[in-house]
Every structure is written in C-alpha cells, then in structure tokens.
Design a protein around this motif. Structure first.
Motif, PDB file in Angstrom:
ATOM      1  N   UNK A   1     -10.676  -2.020 -15.809  1.00  0.00           N
ATOM      2  CA  UNK A   1     -11.216  -1.682 -14.489  1.00  0.00           C
ATOM      3  C   UNK A   1     -10.693  -2.655 -13.433  1.00  0.00           C
ATOM      4  N   UNK A   2     -10.664  -3.945 -13.768  1.00  0.00           N
ATOM      5  CA  UNK A   2     -10.152  -4.950 -12.833  1.00  0.00           C
ATOM      6  C   UNK A   2      -8.678  -4.696 -12.518  1.00  0.00           C
ATOM      7  N   UNK A   3      -7.861  -4.402 -13.543  1.00  0.00           N
ATOM      8  CA  UNK A   3      -6.434  -4.131 -13.324  1.00  0.00           C
ATOM      9  C   UNK A   3      -6.241  -2.879 -12.471  1.00  0.00           C
TER      10      UNK A   3
ATOM     11  N   UNK B   1      -4.703  -0.606  -7.263  1.00  0.00           N
ATOM     12  CA  UNK B   1      -4.981   0.257  -6.110  1.00  0.00           C
ATOM     13  C   UNK B   1      -4.873  -0.523  -4.801  1.00  0.00           C
ATOM     14  N   UNK B   2      -5.322  -1.766  -4.781  1.00  0.00           N
ATOM     15  CA  UNK B   2      -5.223  -2.578  -3.563  1.00  0.00           C
ATOM     16  C   UNK B   2      -3.767  -2.873  -3.231  1.00  0.00           C
ATOM     17  N   UNK B   3      -2.962  -3.208  -4.229  1.00  0.00           N
ATOM     18  CA  UNK B   3      -1.542  -3.482  -3.989  1.00  0.00           C
ATOM     19  C   UNK B   3      -0.844  -2.212  -3.514  1.00  0.00           C
TER      20      UNK B   3
ATOM     21  N   UNK C   1       1.170  -1.703   0.122  1.00  0.00           N
ATOM     22  CA  UNK C   1       2.594  -1.407   0.187  1.00  0.00           C
ATOM     23  C   UNK C   1       2.876   0.018   0.648  1.00  0.00           C
ATOM     24  N   UNK C   2       1.848   0.796   0.933  1.00  0.00           N
ATOM     25  CA  UNK C   2       2.026   2.168   1.410  1.00  0.00           C
ATOM     26  C   UNK C   2       2.659   2.144   2.798  1.00  0.00           C
TER      27      UNK C   2
END
Length: 146
Positions: A32-34, A39-41, A45-46
């Motif tokens: 879950x942490x990964x 998702x944040x990274x 970078x979007x």
C-alpha cells in the motif's frame, strides 16, 4: 529438556494456528505504501496540458495560439473541418470569410480536450501547420473552397 514434539500439550514451539500473522500484514502495508508513493510520483511527473490562449480569425485562415505544443487530430468530415486538441481553454466561436463568403468556427469542450469545428454552406478544405513562435505554439489553418 523438552523437544519440539508434543507431550501432554507442552512443547517448545507454539501451534501454527496460534502464531501471529504479522508477515502478511507487513507485506500488505509495504504494498500500500509503495502504491501511494508511486501515485504521488506519477502525479508530479504528469505533463501539464496545453492551454489555448487565443484564437485569431483572418481572411482565409484561422490561427490558434497555445502556451506549448499539443497533440492534435484533424479530419475533413463531409466538407467541414474537425480538430481535436489535447488542451484546455475556454469555449469560443466566431466567423471569418473565405473568398468573400462566411465560414463559422467553434471551439467547444469535449471529454478528450478541446474540439474545433469549421463549417460553411459549401465544402471546405483546410491545411494546417504548427510552429513554435516566441515561446508559444502557433497552429495556422489555411482554408479554401473545394
């Protein structure tokens, strides 16, 4: 000293049923942490979508200005011109003249970005080209009657 075999309910290791189930919890928490970090990274970078800044209508041409280059898909559909841009912007419409006759254009929102339609009472043909000018991206659509 007692061995690991069962003797009257006393042995050196607990039953597998009584063991703590921490390892699956640790693995689940790490997954879950990964996922959250990924998702944040991905969100950081979007690339930002292009922004339609201005539409200029002139005789026999239409010029669209974007803040940077955008993906586009354009087609001739039954004498009209339809273009889809991967961009954001405000809905607009207007008129221009091709060979002294009026042509209507309209920029509208769609589920995939912005949709430009150019329609006239007679069939149109358009040629478009894009270029980077002064840090912005210019798309010029040259129109003529078929």
């Amino acid at each position: 000293m007692h061995g690991s075999e069962l003797k009257d309910g006393q042995h050196s290791t607990p039953d597998p049923k009584e063991r703590s189930q921490l390892w699956p919890r640790v693995l689940g928490s790490m997954a879950i942490f990964a996922l959250m970090v990924g998702m944040m990274i991905g969100r950081l970078t979007l690339p930002t979508p292009a922004q339609l800044e201005e539409v200029q209508a002139g005789p026999d041409h239409l010029t669209l200005w974007f803040n940077h280059e955008t993906q586009l898909h354009g087609e001739h559909v039954d004498g009209a011109i339809a273009m889809l841009f991967a961009a954001e912007g405000s809905a607009q419409n207007g008129q221009l003249q091709v060979n002294g006759k009026f042509v209507n254009w309209r920029v509208a929102h769609s589920d995939r970005g912005l949709f430009l339609s150019v329609v006239a009472a007679r069939p149109l043909h358009g040629e478009w080209s894009g270029a980077k000018v002064d840090g912005r991206w210019r798309l010029e659509i040259l129109l003529r009657e078929q």
